[in-house]
Design a protein around this motif. Structure first.
Motif, mmCIF file in Angstrom:
data_model
loop_
_atom_site.group_PDB
_atom_site.id
_atom_site.type_symbol
_atom_site.label_atom_id
_atom_site.label_comp_id
_atom_site.label_asym_id
_atom_site.label_seq_id
_atom_site.Cartn_x
_atom_site.Cartn_y
_atom_site.Cartn_z
ATOM 1 N N MET A 48 0.829 -1.206 0.000
ATOM 2 C CA MET A 48 0.000 0.000 0.000
ATOM 3 C C MET A 48 0.865 1.258 0.000
ATOM 4 N N ALA A 49 1.986 1.211 0.715
ATOM 5 C CA ALA A 49 2.881 2.366 0.777
ATOM 6 C C ALA A 49 3.466 2.672 -0.601
ATOM 7 N N PHE A 50 3.880 1.636 -1.334
ATOM 8 C CA PHE A 50 4.433 1.876 -2.674
ATOM 9 C C PHE A 50 3.362 2.384 -3.633
ATOM 10 N N GLU A 51 2.162 1.855 -3.534
ATOM 11 C CA GLU A 51 1.079 2.352 -4.387
ATOM 12 C C GLU A 51 0.810 3.829 -4.103
ATOM 13 N N SER A 52 0.786 4.187 -2.835
ATOM 14 C CA SER A 52 0.571 5.579 -2.445
ATOM 15 C C SER A 52 1.718 6.463 -2.908
ATOM 16 N N ALA A 53 2.934 5.964 -2.767
ATOM 17 C CA ALA A 53 4.114 6.725 -3.186
ATOM 18 C C ALA A 53 4.097 6.983 -4.691
ATOM 19 N N ILE A 54 3.675 6.001 -5.457
ATOM 20 C CA ILE A 54 3.614 6.158 -6.909
ATOM 21 C C ILE A 54 2.594 7.236 -7.283
ATOM 22 N N ARG A 55 1.459 7.252 -6.577
ATOM 23 C CA ARG A 55 0.432 8.262 -6.863
ATOM 24 C C ARG A 55 0.907 9.678 -6.536
#
Length: 169
Positions: A48-55
């Motif tokens: 979830m952290a990487f998905e958020s970081a990408i956004r």
């Protein structure tokens, strides 16, 4: 995770996230595991952290490795807390619990830190647990050095007041 990385627009951004994943995912997992005490939840928090970081990548500027590391660790801490809240798991101390940065006999300190506003708590952790200097924090957080110093001062005063409530010196 691979699907999310493949959805990134440019090769440069894709390479940045692949390198960041390789460099920080292990540390992020350990941070999340300490907070959630469950492998599966920790893996979810990292994802979830990487998905958020990408956004949010395009809105940020990373001019140093320290800034990148702090960013990913902050995001995974917040995602772990979100997961814990959603799953009604008990997290005694966020974003870095007492076992990570405090001696075992510091229960009152951990409780006092947990009662601080998140901004104060995170600033104290970045400064004293993660070891960032005020000029580094200023650069990472896009703040003036004086503002960082004042925020740390206020956070220490708030912690002192919380410890006073517990009868600590």
């Amino acid at each position: 995770m691979l699907q999310v990385i493949l959805a990134i627009d440019t090769d440069e951004e894709r390479e940045f996230f692949i390198a960041s994943y390789e460099r920080y995912s292990g540390l992020m997992f350990l941070v999340a595991l300490r907070m959630l005490e469950n492998d599966r939840d920790a893996e979810d928090a990292v994802s979830m952290a990487f998905e958020s970081a990408i956004r949010s990548y395009k809105r940020l500027s990373f001019d140093s490795e320290e800034k990148v590391r702090a960013f990913f660790l902050t995001v995974v801490r917040r995602k772990a807390l979100d997961l814990a809240r959603r799953r009604k798991a008990a997290v005694s101390f966020d974003p870095m619990e007492a076992k990570v940065c405090l001696p075992e006999d510091s229960g009152h300190l951990a409780e006092a830190l947990a009662r601080l506003p998140a901004r104060y708590r995170e600033m104290l952790i970045l400064r004293y647990a993660d070891g960032f200097e005020t000029h580094e924090l200023a650069a990472m957080l896009s703040m003036k050095r004086g503002a960082v110093q004042k925020l740390i001062y206020r956070a220490k005063k708030a912690l002192e007041a919380e410890l006073g409530k517990d009868g600590e010196a």
